[in-house]
Design a protein around this motif. Structure first.
Motif, PDB file in Angstrom:
ATOM      1  N   ALA A 168      19.083  38.319   8.419  1.00 47.68           N
ATOM      2  CA  ALA A 168      18.488  39.595   8.009  1.00 47.68           C
ATOM      3  C   ALA A 168      18.716  40.719   9.005  1.00 47.68           C
ATOM      4  O   ALA A 168      18.677  41.885   8.623  1.00 47.68           O
ATOM      5  CB  ALA A 168      16.987  39.420   7.778  1.00 47.68           C
ATOM      6  N   GLU A 169      18.962  40.385  10.286  1.00 46.30           N
ATOM      7  CA  GLU A 169      18.981  41.426  11.312  1.00 46.30           C
ATOM      8  C   GLU A 169      20.339  41.654  11.961  1.00 46.30           C
ATOM      9  O   GLU A 169      20.456  42.475  12.878  1.00 46.30           O
ATOM     10  CB  GLU A 169      17.932  41.099  12.379  1.00 46.30           C
ATOM     11  N   SER A 180      17.170  32.476  -4.338  1.00 51.54           N
ATOM     12  CA  SER A 180      16.149  31.795  -3.539  1.00 51.54           C
ATOM     13  C   SER A 180      15.443  32.771  -2.617  1.00 51.54           C
ATOM     14  O   SER A 180      14.217  32.676  -2.412  1.00 51.54           O
ATOM     15  CB  SER A 180      16.784  30.668  -2.720  1.00 51.54           C
ATOM     16  N   ALA A 181      16.183  33.704  -2.046  1.00 53.79           N
ATOM     17  CA  ALA A 181      15.577  34.698  -1.159  1.00 53.79           C
ATOM     18  C   ALA A 181      14.595  35.581  -1.922  1.00 53.79           C
ATOM     19  O   ALA A 181      13.501  35.888  -1.433  1.00 53.79           O
ATOM     20  CB  ALA A 181      16.667  35.546  -0.510  1.00 53.79           C
ATOM     21  N   ILE A 223      11.950  36.911   0.938  1.00 57.23           N
ATOM     22  CA  ILE A 223      12.524  36.970   2.282  1.00 57.23           C
ATOM     23  C   ILE A 223      13.847  37.728   2.211  1.00 57.23           C
ATOM     24  O   ILE A 223      14.682  37.436   1.360  1.00 57.23           O
ATOM     25  CB  ILE A 223      12.761  35.536   2.829  1.00 57.23           C
ATOM     26  N   PRO A 224      14.066  38.712   3.104  1.00 63.20           N
ATOM     27  CA  PRO A 224      15.335  39.451   3.074  1.00 63.20           C
ATOM     28  C   PRO A 224      16.505  38.559   3.444  1.00 63.20           C
ATOM     29  O   PRO A 224      16.379  37.664   4.278  1.00 63.20           O
ATOM     30  CB  PRO A 224      15.122  40.557   4.120  1.00 63.20           C
ATOM     31  N   SER A 252      21.518  27.590   9.322  1.00 65.10           N
ATOM     32  CA  SER A 252      21.355  27.195   7.921  1.00 65.10           C
ATOM     33  C   SER A 252      20.599  28.259   7.120  1.00 65.10           C
ATOM     34  O   SER A 252      19.444  28.571   7.437  1.00 65.10           O
ATOM     35  CB  SER A 252      20.582  25.874   7.835  1.00 65.10           C
ATOM     36  N   PRO A 253      21.212  28.796   6.062  1.00 71.13           N
ATOM     37  CA  PRO A 253      20.482  29.772   5.250  1.00 71.13           C
ATOM     38  C   PRO A 253      19.298  29.144   4.521  1.00 71.13           C
ATOM     39  O   PRO A 253      18.275  29.802   4.315  1.00 71.13           O
ATOM     40  CB  PRO A 253      21.531  30.272   4.256  1.00 71.13           C
ATOM     41  N   PHE A 254      19.425  27.886   4.165  1.00 72.73           N
ATOM     42  CA  PHE A 254      18.333  27.244   3.428  1.00 72.73           C
ATOM     43  C   PHE A 254      17.150  26.936   4.348  1.00 72.73           C
ATOM     44  O   PHE A 254      15.992  27.014   3.928  1.00 72.73           O
ATOM     45  CB  PHE A 254      18.848  26.001   2.709  1.00 72.73           C
ATOM     46  N   ALA A 255      17.427  26.605   5.609  1.00 73.76           N
ATOM     47  CA  ALA A 255      16.334  26.460   6.578  1.00 73.76           C
ATOM     48  C   ALA A 255      15.648  27.802   6.784  1.00 73.76           C
ATOM     49  O   ALA A 255      14.419  27.882   6.887  1.00 73.76           O
ATOM     50  CB  ALA A 255      16.867  25.902   7.893  1.00 73.76           C
ATOM     51  N   TYR A 256      16.425  28.881   6.838  1.00 72.23           N
ATOM     52  CA  TYR A 256      15.849  30.224   6.956  1.00 72.23           C
ATOM     53  C   TYR A 256      14.953  30.528   5.766  1.00 72.23           C
ATOM     54  O   TYR A 256      13.844  31.051   5.917  1.00 72.23           O
ATOM     55  CB  TYR A 256      16.974  31.260   7.066  1.00 72.23           C
ATOM     56  N   LEU A 257      15.418  30.190   4.554  1.00 67.29           N
ATOM     57  CA  LEU A 257      14.662  30.506   3.346  1.00 67.29           C
ATOM     58  C   LEU A 257      13.373  29.690   3.209  1.00 67.29           C
ATOM     59  O   LEU A 257      12.516  30.020   2.398  1.00 67.29           O
ATOM     60  CB  LEU A 257      15.546  30.311   2.115  1.00 67.29           C
ATOM     61  N   ALA A 258      13.242  28.644   4.031  1.00 67.57           N
ATOM     62  CA  ALA A 258      11.972  27.899   4.048  1.00 67.57           C
ATOM     63  C   ALA A 258      10.860  28.730   4.675  1.00 67.57           C
ATOM     64  O   ALA A 258       9.674  28.432   4.480  1.00 67.57           O
ATOM     65  CB  ALA A 258      12.150  26.592   4.815  1.00 67.57           C
TER      66      ALA A 258
END
Length: 199
Positions: free
Chosen positions: A120-121, A70-71, A76-77, A12-18
């Motif tokens: 990001a990686e 959001s990033a 956050i990258p 989930s990108p949104f979980a990552y952005l948390a």
């Protein structure tokens, strides 16, 4: 002391952005967290959602603008089109479940590390070497990547059923033992206010 059931998907990108804000908020309020990784695509099919690739073009276009915004706000990258998305979420989810059962490391760091690999990686979190590196970086035994697979599979399936039962329909989703629920990383301020008694 409050308790938070944290339902999320490692893709989930949104979980990552948390980021690690959930852990910071929980520490601020002395709250505990149970991490509940799940199959987000299966959750969508059970709760009326649509996978990103099947959404109307206007929704996909909005998502393509919203994620980078959001990033940037979060500092956050983010690679909007990662090389290994989608991939099999199960191995990374099983590793999180095994790490939570084993203890001794930083679960928030593990979860964020796995999601950072995706967004990001340019790493494939279905690969054992990637999972092992994330486990080690978060202070866990890297051999957890290939142990407890049966228990991991059972818990992963159980997390999905529990999510449906508790009204979860997306990720990240925070269920507080007060009965209040919060959907999305953009509701973490509301979660913080709720734990403060202000909301």
């Amino acid at each position: 002391m409050a308790h938070i059931d944290y339902f999320f998907a490692t893709l989930s990108p949104f979980a990552y952005l948390a980021g690690t804000r959930l852990e910071e908020i929980a520490a601020k309020h002395g709250a505990t967290i149970t991490y509940k990784p799940l199959d987000i695509i299966a959750l969508f099919s059970r709760t009326g959602g649509t996978p990103p690739g099947q959404r109307h073009p206007s929704r996909q276009a909005y998502r393509a603008q919203e994620l980078p915004r959001s990033a940037k706000k979060a500092g956050i990258p983010l690679n909007l089109k990662p090389a290994h998305w989608p991939t099999n979420m199960a191995p990374s989810s099983y590793a999180i479940i095994a790490a939570q059962n084993a203890g001794g490391g930083d679960l928030g760091k593990l979860c964020h590390g796995l999601m950072r690999c995706v967004w990001a990686e340019e790493k494939d979190i279905a690969q054992e070497d990637v999972i092992r590196a994330c486990l080690e970086e978060a202070g866990f035994d890297p051999s957890l990547a290939d142990s407890g697979l049966l228990e991991g599979a059972e818990t992963y399936a159980r997390n999905l059923e529990e999510a449906v039962d508790k009204g979860v329909f997306g990720a990240p989703f925070y269920v507080v033992d007060s009965g209040q629920v919060f959907w999305g990383q953009d509701r973490l301020d509301d979660l913080d206010a709720h734990l403060s008694g202000d909301l």
